[in-house]
Design an enzyme around this catalytic site. Sequence first.
Site, mmCIF file in Angstrom:
data_model
loop_
_atom_site.group_PDB
_atom_site.id
_atom_site.type_symbol
_atom_site.label_atom_id
_atom_site.label_comp_id
_atom_site.label_asym_id
_atom_site.label_seq_id
_atom_site.Cartn_x
_atom_site.Cartn_y
_atom_site.Cartn_z
ATOM 1 N N ASP A 152 28.882 -32.176 11.842
ATOM 2 C CA ASP A 152 29.747 -31.693 10.779
ATOM 3 C C ASP A 152 30.432 -30.408 11.240
ATOM 4 O O ASP A 152 29.752 -29.402 11.507
ATOM 5 C CB ASP A 152 28.833 -31.409 9.559
ATOM 6 C CG ASP A 152 29.585 -31.381 8.258
ATOM 7 O OD1 ASP A 152 30.818 -31.351 8.290
ATOM 8 O OD2 ASP A 152 28.916 -31.382 7.204
ATOM 9 N N ASP A 205 34.735 -31.011 7.817
ATOM 10 C CA ASP A 205 34.444 -30.532 6.469
ATOM 11 C C ASP A 205 35.704 -30.012 5.788
ATOM 12 O O ASP A 205 36.462 -29.239 6.388
ATOM 13 C CB ASP A 205 33.414 -29.394 6.565
ATOM 14 C CG ASP A 205 33.048 -28.849 5.216
ATOM 15 O OD1 ASP A 205 32.392 -29.570 4.462
ATOM 16 O OD2 ASP A 205 33.443 -27.690 4.909
ATOM 17 N N GLU A 209 36.598 -35.070 5.497
ATOM 18 C CA GLU A 209 36.255 -35.111 4.090
ATOM 19 C C GLU A 209 37.526 -35.187 3.260
ATOM 20 O O GLU A 209 38.426 -34.358 3.419
ATOM 21 C CB GLU A 209 35.482 -33.842 3.748
ATOM 22 C CG GLU A 209 34.717 -33.971 2.480
ATOM 23 C CD GLU A 209 34.109 -32.652 2.052
ATOM 24 O OE1 GLU A 209 33.192 -32.699 1.247
ATOM 25 O OE2 GLU A 209 34.552 -31.597 2.513
ATOM 26 N N HIS A 211 25.566 -34.987 0.163
ATOM 27 C CA HIS A 211 24.886 -33.735 -0.175
ATOM 28 C C HIS A 211 25.634 -32.929 -1.230
ATOM 29 O O HIS A 211 25.161 -31.875 -1.651
ATOM 30 C CB HIS A 211 24.710 -32.908 1.100
ATOM 31 C CG HIS A 211 26.032 -32.523 1.684
ATOM 32 N ND1 HIS A 211 26.888 -33.436 2.231
ATOM 33 C CD2 HIS A 211 26.653 -31.327 1.760
ATOM 34 C CE1 HIS A 211 27.973 -32.819 2.627
ATOM 35 N NE2 HIS A 211 27.867 -31.535 2.356
ATOM 36 N N ASP A 212 26.813 -33.383 -1.637
ATOM 37 C CA ASP A 212 27.576 -32.674 -2.666
ATOM 38 C C ASP A 212 27.493 -33.364 -4.021
ATOM 39 O O ASP A 212 28.253 -33.020 -4.942
ATOM 40 C CB ASP A 212 29.053 -32.590 -2.253
ATOM 41 C CG ASP A 212 29.249 -31.690 -1.059
ATOM 42 O OD1 ASP A 212 28.440 -30.757 -0.885
ATOM 43 O OD2 ASP A 212 30.199 -31.918 -0.288
#
Length: 547
Positions: free
Chosen positions: A101, A203, A257, A323-324
């Site tokens: 990431d 990201d 993303e 994870h968000d």
Amino acid sequence: MASWVDHVIWWQVYPLGFVGAEKELDEVRGEVHRLPRLQGWLDHLISWGGNGLMLGPIFTSSTHGYDTVDYLQIDPRLGDDADFDSLVSGMHRRGLKLVMDMVFNHSSDEHEWFRQSRSSRNNPYRNYYHWWNAERGKPPYRYSLFDINHDAWKYDSLTNAYYLHYFSRKQPDLNWENPQVRKELYDIMKFWADKGIDGFRLDAFQFAAKDTSWPAFPQGYENHFALYYAMVPGLHKYLQEMNREVFSRYPVMSVAEGAGNSLQDAHDLVDGNRKELDIAYAFDGVDLAGLNGYDFLAFKKVFTKWDSAFSKKGWLAIFLSNHDQARLVSRFGNDSPPFRAHSSQMLSTFLLTMRGTPFIYNGDELGMSNAYFDKPEDYRDVQTLNEYKHQMQTGGDMKLTLKKMQAGSRDNGRTPIQWDGSANAGFSTGNPWIRVNPNYLQVNVSLEEKDSNSCLNYFRKLTKLRNENKTLVYGSYKILDEENPSVYAYLREGGGERFLVLLNFTDKPASAHTGMESGKYVLGNYNGPSPDGMLRPYEAQIYRLGP
Ligand code: NOJ
């Protein structure tokens, strides 16, 4: 696109994220997923049929991983260079791929570039970030996603200027207009590609390009900031340059993303002729679920729309969590004890029978659910805690705020993975950074290994089916009985094979009118189809139809 990219099943693990809002290193509590320990996790990954690990940021960071202090160093809390090298070689030995990431929309305010940049207006690094000199007055308002006041400009008295941070004030935005910044970042990518990694997640990348004439922020866009911040002209040019400089020179996969605000945006990102990215990662699906659930017909429409956009060209990610997000079974299924396992299995069936690349968030293969912490002090996530403070400071409804945290905080998805019934779910003998979900005594790998009907064992059957039948990866998708309010039914067809998938998204018996002849039942989350032909609560069925 490298030949393996489209059929890998990725397992996403968030290695950091264990500290509260803007805390300093010495305040960090608990153990984290240390890299050497992660090696052991790979056995689990292989055991359920995954073949790729998508690791959240592991570079030295000032708090939670998404504020990088040094892009070339492994965070000492996680391991060192040797640990990393042995992770890569251990993974490759086992035929696994590793994606890292890269947090390039912003760095940490503790990064050396930012220290230099803020030290004087004439510093050569000044232009690595976005500054607004205070003698010009206040900068035009920009919404910040994580700031306590939601103000994306932070005043810095040292040089009497404001710097821009779309996320927290510890995450100043890098200035992508500066070619030197871009070169530094490409060099960092090459450094990691030379170490043998297999790909990159970028990201928040859709926000990297900015309109630096700073026009007024349109009113009411706070809740739709992506419409304004994403895909600003320049972004595609940066991606094409990154592709020339990095992606085209290594056998790596790339995913960023966000996929913009239109199908055209998304398409442009992954149209092979344009040479940008490999996989589009669109949020429309996960964004549907809110405090009051989600609109099921809209859910089917969203996934059908995205599939049609990529039916001829380009490739997309299939996911319902990361994870968000809070846990997928709590958002899209039903995590009450009678239905948790069946609804989780039904959602896994969806993820593993759709066209696209599945990204499975760690623990979802077990049916892990929201922790629903009821005390603010149990939360660790910077976004959650800063929003809590914001509501406190502005006289918000704190009961409602806590309710929203319980249902939607990212921390629900960040509690430690549940290995067994021992202390801390076997995750750590130290204090984990965040409390373990209290349901770990009922939901854990060790128990699920022994139960032939568990989420984990069902997940294994699904990945096996997908890995052995490329029709489930590449075959065309056709929705059936589209307006059915309870069942998602679709056909996957290709290479002379046809699969029919029936998913009951409700806690009541339901049926679908697909117009299809009956086929051979190949897999489902109840032991065989019901004699009355109905789908039981949260039942999933997969049939192989005649050619
Ligand atoms: C997106 C990441 O997925 C999220 O976890 C992070 O907090 C923000 N970007 C800021 O880096």
